[in-house]
Write a protein that holds these residues in place. Structure first.
Motif, mmCIF file in Angstrom:
data_model
loop_
_atom_site.group_PDB
_atom_site.id
_atom_site.type_symbol
_atom_site.label_atom_id
_atom_site.label_comp_id
_atom_site.label_asym_id
_atom_site.label_seq_id
_atom_site.Cartn_x
_atom_site.Cartn_y
_atom_site.Cartn_z
ATOM 1 N N UNK A 176 0.850 -1.197 0.000
ATOM 2 C CA UNK A 176 0.000 0.000 0.000
ATOM 3 C C UNK A 176 0.882 1.242 0.000
ATOM 4 N N UNK A 177 1.892 1.251 0.860
ATOM 5 C CA UNK A 177 2.808 2.396 0.938
ATOM 6 C C UNK A 177 3.527 2.610 -0.384
ATOM 7 N N UNK A 178 4.012 1.539 -0.988
ATOM 8 C CA UNK A 178 4.721 1.648 -2.268
ATOM 9 C C UNK A 178 3.800 2.191 -3.359
ATOM 10 N N UNK A 179 2.562 1.745 -3.381
ATOM 11 C CA UNK A 179 1.619 2.195 -4.406
ATOM 12 C C UNK A 179 1.285 3.682 -4.259
ATOM 13 N N UNK A 180 1.101 4.128 -3.037
ATOM 14 C CA UNK A 180 0.659 5.502 -2.799
ATOM 15 C C UNK A 180 1.821 6.489 -2.751
ATOM 16 N N UNK A 181 2.896 6.106 -2.108
ATOM 17 C CA UNK A 181 4.023 7.014 -1.914
ATOM 18 C C UNK A 181 5.261 6.522 -2.679
ATOM 19 N N UNK A 195 9.057 7.316 -2.078
ATOM 20 C CA UNK A 195 9.212 7.910 -0.745
ATOM 21 C C UNK A 195 8.982 6.883 0.363
ATOM 22 N N UNK A 196 9.007 5.609 0.005
ATOM 23 C CA UNK A 196 8.671 4.548 0.965
ATOM 24 C C UNK A 196 9.487 4.610 2.246
ATOM 25 N N UNK A 197 10.745 5.028 2.139
ATOM 26 C CA UNK A 197 11.617 5.055 3.323
ATOM 27 C C UNK A 197 11.241 6.139 4.319
ATOM 28 N N UNK A 198 10.475 7.143 3.888
ATOM 29 C CA UNK A 198 10.113 8.238 4.784
ATOM 30 C C UNK A 198 8.692 8.114 5.327
ATOM 31 N N UNK A 213 3.699 3.921 9.291
ATOM 32 C CA UNK A 213 2.353 3.344 9.320
ATOM 33 C C UNK A 213 1.301 4.361 9.730
ATOM 34 N N UNK A 214 1.706 5.358 10.504
ATOM 35 C CA UNK A 214 0.777 6.418 10.904
ATOM 36 C C UNK A 214 0.235 7.182 9.702
ATOM 37 N N UNK A 215 1.055 7.330 8.659
ATOM 38 C CA UNK A 215 0.591 7.991 7.437
ATOM 39 C C UNK A 215 -0.551 7.195 6.802
ATOM 40 N N UNK A 216 -0.432 5.876 6.814
ATOM 41 C CA UNK A 216 -1.476 5.008 6.255
ATOM 42 C C UNK A 216 -2.744 5.135 7.088
ATOM 43 N N UNK A 217 -2.597 5.161 8.403
ATOM 44 C CA UNK A 217 -3.756 5.298 9.296
ATOM 45 C C UNK A 217 -4.483 6.617 9.063
#
Length: 127
Positions: free
Chosen positions: A47-52, A55-58, A61-65
């Motif tokens: 999910x993080x890779x698809x959306x960001x 920028x995955x390293x920065x 999980x709080x961003x996803x929440x």
């Protein structure tokens, strides 16, 4: 039977005569969850890779929440048509009401214009 129409060109969702405008990230999350809803949960790292992307390293999980909270808040305007669940351990998934047909377009091609015409969708009907 109702139609859940996701307009990728305008980043909007149309359902039951309601229009919801989405941000780029909200749209990307919804698009990913809808496209993979037949599978098991989508891992948070995907999910993080698809959306960001890039920028995955920065991203934490709080961003996803936070993004999930904002998206759910907007989706509450259409009732229980779409249900999103995110777990930081098991990933994310999406369910669409069984009486809804989902159509996703990614540009303003002829199919998108035809669907907007059939569904009587106007540009300025945002909620």
């Amino acid at each position: 039977m109702k139609i859940l129409f996701i307009d990728g060109a305008q980043k909007s969702l149309h359902y039951n005569n309601k229009k919801i405008m989405l941000t780029e990230k909200e749209f990307l999350m919804l698009e990913l969850l809808l496209s993979k809803r037949k599978n098991n949960n989508i891992p948070i790292d995907k999910i993080i890779t698809h959306i960001w992307s890039g920028r995955e390293n920065t991203i934490v999980k709080g961003n996803v929440s936070q993004l999930t909270y904002r998206l759910r808040s907007k989706l509450s305007a259409i009732g229980d048509a779409i249900q999103i669940s995110i777990s930081m351990n098991s990933g994310g998934r999406c369910k669409v009401h069984r009486d809804a047909i989902t159509i996703i377009t990614t540009n303003n091609g002829i199919l998108c214009l035809l669907l907007k015409s059939l569904l009587n969708i106007n540009k300025n009907d945002a909620i």
